[in-house]
Motif scaffolding. Structure first.
Motif, PDB file in Angstrom:
ATOM      1  N   ALA A  46       0.824  -1.212   0.000  1.00  0.00           N
ATOM      2  CA  ALA A  46       0.000   0.000   0.000  1.00  0.00           C
ATOM      3  C   ALA A  46       0.858   1.262   0.000  1.00  0.00           C
ATOM      4  N   VAL A  47       2.028   1.203   0.621  1.00  0.00           N
ATOM      5  CA  VAL A  47       2.928   2.359   0.639  1.00  0.00           C
ATOM      6  C   VAL A  47       3.719   2.469  -0.654  1.00  0.00           C
ATOM      7  N   LEU A  48       4.263   1.345  -1.109  1.00  0.00           N
ATOM      8  CA  LEU A  48       5.191   1.386  -2.237  1.00  0.00           C
ATOM      9  C   LEU A  48       4.522   1.746  -3.559  1.00  0.00           C
ATOM     10  N   ILE A  49       3.268   1.333  -3.770  1.00  0.00           N
ATOM     11  CA  ILE A  49       2.641   1.634  -5.066  1.00  0.00           C
ATOM     12  C   ILE A  49       2.248   3.110  -5.178  1.00  0.00           C
ATOM     13  N   GLN A  50       2.317   3.849  -4.055  1.00  0.00           N
ATOM     14  CA  GLN A  50       2.025   5.277  -4.138  1.00  0.00           C
ATOM     15  C   GLN A  50       3.019   5.991  -5.056  1.00  0.00           C
ATOM     16  N   LEU A  51       4.206   5.410  -5.198  1.00  0.00           N
ATOM     17  CA  LEU A  51       5.197   6.029  -6.077  1.00  0.00           C
ATOM     18  C   LEU A  51       4.717   6.038  -7.530  1.00  0.00           C
ATOM     19  N   GLY A  52       3.907   5.066  -7.924  1.00  0.00           N
ATOM     20  CA  GLY A  52       3.359   5.058  -9.276  1.00  0.00           C
ATOM     21  C   GLY A  52       2.481   6.270  -9.526  1.00  0.00           C
ATOM     22  N   ALA A  53       1.640   6.602  -8.531  1.00  0.00           N
ATOM     23  CA  ALA A  53       0.790   7.781  -8.673  1.00  0.00           C
ATOM     24  C   ALA A  53       1.628   9.055  -8.695  1.00  0.00           C
ATOM     25  N   ILE A  54       2.701   9.093  -7.891  1.00  0.00           N
ATOM     26  CA  ILE A  54       3.558  10.267  -7.861  1.00  0.00           C
ATOM     27  C   ILE A  54       4.242  10.479  -9.205  1.00  0.00           C
ATOM     28  N   LEU A  55       4.589   9.392  -9.872  1.00  0.00           N
ATOM     29  CA  LEU A  55       5.207   9.510 -11.190  1.00  0.00           C
ATOM     30  C   LEU A  55       4.274  10.217 -12.170  1.00  0.00           C
ATOM     31  N   ALA A  56       2.967  10.049 -11.984  1.00  0.00           N
ATOM     32  CA  ALA A  56       2.005  10.741 -12.845  1.00  0.00           C
ATOM     33  C   ALA A  56       2.144  12.256 -12.702  1.00  0.00           C
ATOM     34  N   VAL A  57       2.402  12.748 -11.476  1.00  0.00           N
ATOM     35  CA  VAL A  57       2.619  14.185 -11.271  1.00  0.00           C
ATOM     36  C   VAL A  57       3.859  14.650 -12.023  1.00  0.00           C
ATOM     37  N   VAL A  58       4.921  13.865 -11.926  1.00  0.00           N
ATOM     38  CA  VAL A  58       6.166  14.229 -12.603  1.00  0.00           C
ATOM     39  C   VAL A  58       5.946  14.325 -14.109  1.00  0.00           C
ATOM     40  N   VAL A  59       5.203  13.376 -14.663  1.00  0.00           N
ATOM     41  CA  VAL A  59       4.952  13.364 -16.100  1.00  0.00           C
ATOM     42  C   VAL A  59       4.086  14.560 -16.508  1.00  0.00           C
ATOM     43  N   LYS A  64       7.088  22.252 -16.162  1.00  0.00           N
ATOM     44  CA  LYS A  64       7.211  23.223 -15.080  1.00  0.00           C
ATOM     45  C   LYS A  64       8.327  22.837 -14.114  1.00  0.00           C
ATOM     46  N   LEU A  65       8.326  21.561 -13.713  1.00  0.00           N
ATOM     47  CA  LEU A  65       9.299  21.110 -12.715  1.00  0.00           C
ATOM     48  C   LEU A  65      10.722  21.142 -13.283  1.00  0.00           C
ATOM     49  N   TRP A  66      10.879  20.660 -14.510  1.00  0.00           N
ATOM     50  CA  TRP A  66      12.210  20.648 -15.118  1.00  0.00           C
ATOM     51  C   TRP A  66      12.698  22.070 -15.364  1.00  0.00           C
ATOM     52  N   GLY A  67      11.775  22.953 -15.747  1.00  0.00           N
ATOM     53  CA  GLY A  67      12.147  24.347 -15.939  1.00  0.00           C
ATOM     54  C   GLY A  67      12.684  24.965 -14.658  1.00  0.00           C
ATOM     55  N   ALA A  68      12.053  24.643 -13.526  1.00  0.00           N
ATOM     56  CA  ALA A  68      12.517  25.161 -12.242  1.00  0.00           C
ATOM     57  C   ALA A  68      13.896  24.600 -11.900  1.00  0.00           C
ATOM     58  N   LEU A  83      13.117  25.655  -2.251  1.00  0.00           N
ATOM     59  CA  LEU A  83      13.215  25.761  -0.792  1.00  0.00           C
ATOM     60  C   LEU A  83      11.852  25.581  -0.137  1.00  0.00           C
ATOM     61  N   SER A  84      10.800  26.116  -0.769  1.00  0.00           N
ATOM     62  CA  SER A  84       9.459  25.979  -0.194  1.00  0.00           C
ATOM     63  C   SER A  84       9.037  24.507  -0.129  1.00  0.00           C
ATOM     64  N   ILE A  85       9.392  23.723  -1.143  1.00  0.00           N
ATOM     65  CA  ILE A  85       9.064  22.297  -1.132  1.00  0.00           C
ATOM     66  C   ILE A  85       9.860  21.577  -0.047  1.00  0.00           C
ATOM     67  N   ILE A  86      11.143  21.908   0.075  1.00  0.00           N
ATOM     68  CA  ILE A  86      11.983  21.276   1.102  1.00  0.00           C
ATOM     69  C   ILE A  86      11.456  21.596   2.503  1.00  0.00           C
ATOM     70  N   LEU A 190       4.353  18.727  -3.464  1.00  0.00           N
ATOM     71  CA  LEU A 190       4.852  18.273  -2.163  1.00  0.00           C
ATOM     72  C   LEU A 190       4.784  16.757  -2.037  1.00  0.00           C
ATOM     73  N   ALA A 191       3.856  16.143  -2.764  1.00  0.00           N
ATOM     74  CA  ALA A 191       3.740  14.680  -2.716  1.00  0.00           C
ATOM     75  C   ALA A 191       4.997  13.993  -3.242  1.00  0.00           C
ATOM     76  N   ILE A 192       5.723  14.650  -4.141  1.00  0.00           N
ATOM     77  CA  ILE A 192       6.876  13.989  -4.767  1.00  0.00           C
ATOM     78  C   ILE A 192       7.947  13.626  -3.732  1.00  0.00           C
ATOM     79  N   PRO A 193       8.515  14.597  -2.984  1.00  0.00           N
ATOM     80  CA  PRO A 193       9.514  14.185  -1.987  1.00  0.00           C
ATOM     81  C   PRO A 193       8.908  13.390  -0.830  1.00  0.00           C
ATOM     82  N   THR A 194       7.660  13.691  -0.468  1.00  0.00           N
ATOM     83  CA  THR A 194       7.030  12.986   0.649  1.00  0.00           C
ATOM     84  C   THR A 194       6.871  11.505   0.350  1.00  0.00           C
ATOM     85  N   MET A 195       6.334  11.185  -0.834  1.00  0.00           N
ATOM     86  CA  MET A 195       6.095   9.795  -1.174  1.00  0.00           C
ATOM     87  C   MET A 195       7.376   9.060  -1.556  1.00  0.00           C
ATOM     88  N   VAL A 196       8.324   9.781  -2.167  1.00  0.00           N
ATOM     89  CA  VAL A 196       9.621   9.151  -2.455  1.00  0.00           C
ATOM     90  C   VAL A 196      10.309   8.784  -1.140  1.00  0.00           C
TER      91      VAL A 196
END
Length: 268
Positions: A46-59, A64-68, A83-86, A190-196
């Motif tokens: 249940a925890v590990l498959i959350q990374l699949g959903a997070i990958l959808a955000v990255v895609v 936007k994210l790569w530009g930053a 810094l705000s995400i960290i 924020l889900a990206i670093p949290t779930m990773v």
């Protein structure tokens, strides 16, 4: 029912619920209970498959994210966003490290807590949707650092399955004057670093469970959650923008009430 079908079902549930404020973890654990999956591996699943959903955000937000990332050396605004995400990530990271065993061994196996949390969280969403202050900020990549810290503190409430990580962060954002859509998008980022972070910690803690057969099930759940989340993220933004949080509040209350009824009657 074969385990690969269980993996698909849980992957669909994860993809449907990770980014809407109804608690993906709570829904996964209730679904696991309904399917009769008692092996501790399924808590890890249940925890590990959350990374699949997070990958959808990255895609979906890759440009936007790569530009930053590319602008970090030269653009103060890009550095402030990073810094705000960290800063928003650190409170939940600390709480997760300190309470990891309690969360997995106690809260994950207490479905009544998850159902009550769904109902309480639903009431909170309905209330906040009515009383949140007028929004002053509508760009999730330009939030002040103190605002980000407040959102990070709000995310800590999501250690209780059923509370909802996205719900906690969106509510915290709105209380600090962030527009609903911007609050949802910052929650995605924020889900990206949290779930990773949760993925890495849980994968290491549960490494003995990750046999070849279990890795295959994880791959099925990962891909399923990614595909479903790609669709849900766009729908989530449309609903929040047009209807606010009320639809999710009522959905939480209904699901929690059904769960309590099923638990008390012995159906699950």
């Amino acid at each position: 029912m074969p385990d690969w079908i269980h993996a698909v079902i849980l992957g669909v549930v994860e993809g449907l619920t990770e980014f809407i404020p109804v608690s993906s973890t709570g829904m996964l654990l209730l679904t696991k209970k309904a399917l009769g999956l008692t092996d501790p591996f399924w808590n890890t699943f249940a925890v590990l498959i959350q990374l699949g959903a997070i990958l959808a955000v990255v895609v979906l937000y890759f440009q936007k994210l790569w530009g930053a990332v590319v602008r970090l050396p030269s653009d103060p605004q890009a550095r402030r966003f990073a810094l705000s995400i960290i800063v928003a990530f650190l409170p939940s990271a600390l709480v997760g490290l300190l309470l990891h065993d309690f969360i997995k061994q106690v809260l994950f196996d207490t479905p009544m807590v998850q159902c009550v949390s769904l109902i309480v969280g639903g009431i909170v969403l309905l209330f906040i949707d009515k009383v949140a202050p007028p929004p002053r900020r509508n760009d999730p990549m330009k939030l002040p650092i103190l605002t980000a810290l407040g959102i990070g503190v709000a995310q800590c409430f999501a250690i209780v399955p059923g509370t909802s990580r996205s719900g906690s962060t969106i509510v915290g954002s709105m209380l600090m004057g962030v527009d609903k859509r911007a609050a949802a998008e910052f929650s995605f980022f924020l889900a990206i670093p949290t779930m990773v972070g949760a993925f890495v910690l849980d994968a290491w803690e549960s490494r003995d469970q990750l046999a070849a057969a279990n890795l295959e099930l994880l791959a099925i759940g990962f891909v399923t959650s990614f595909v479903v989340a790609m669709v849900v993220i766009r729908a989530m933004l449309a609903i929040v923008t047009r209807r606010g949080l009320a639809p999710f509040g009522w959905l939480r209350i209904v699901i929690g009430a059904i769960g309590i009824a099923a638990l008390t009657s012995g159906l699950i």
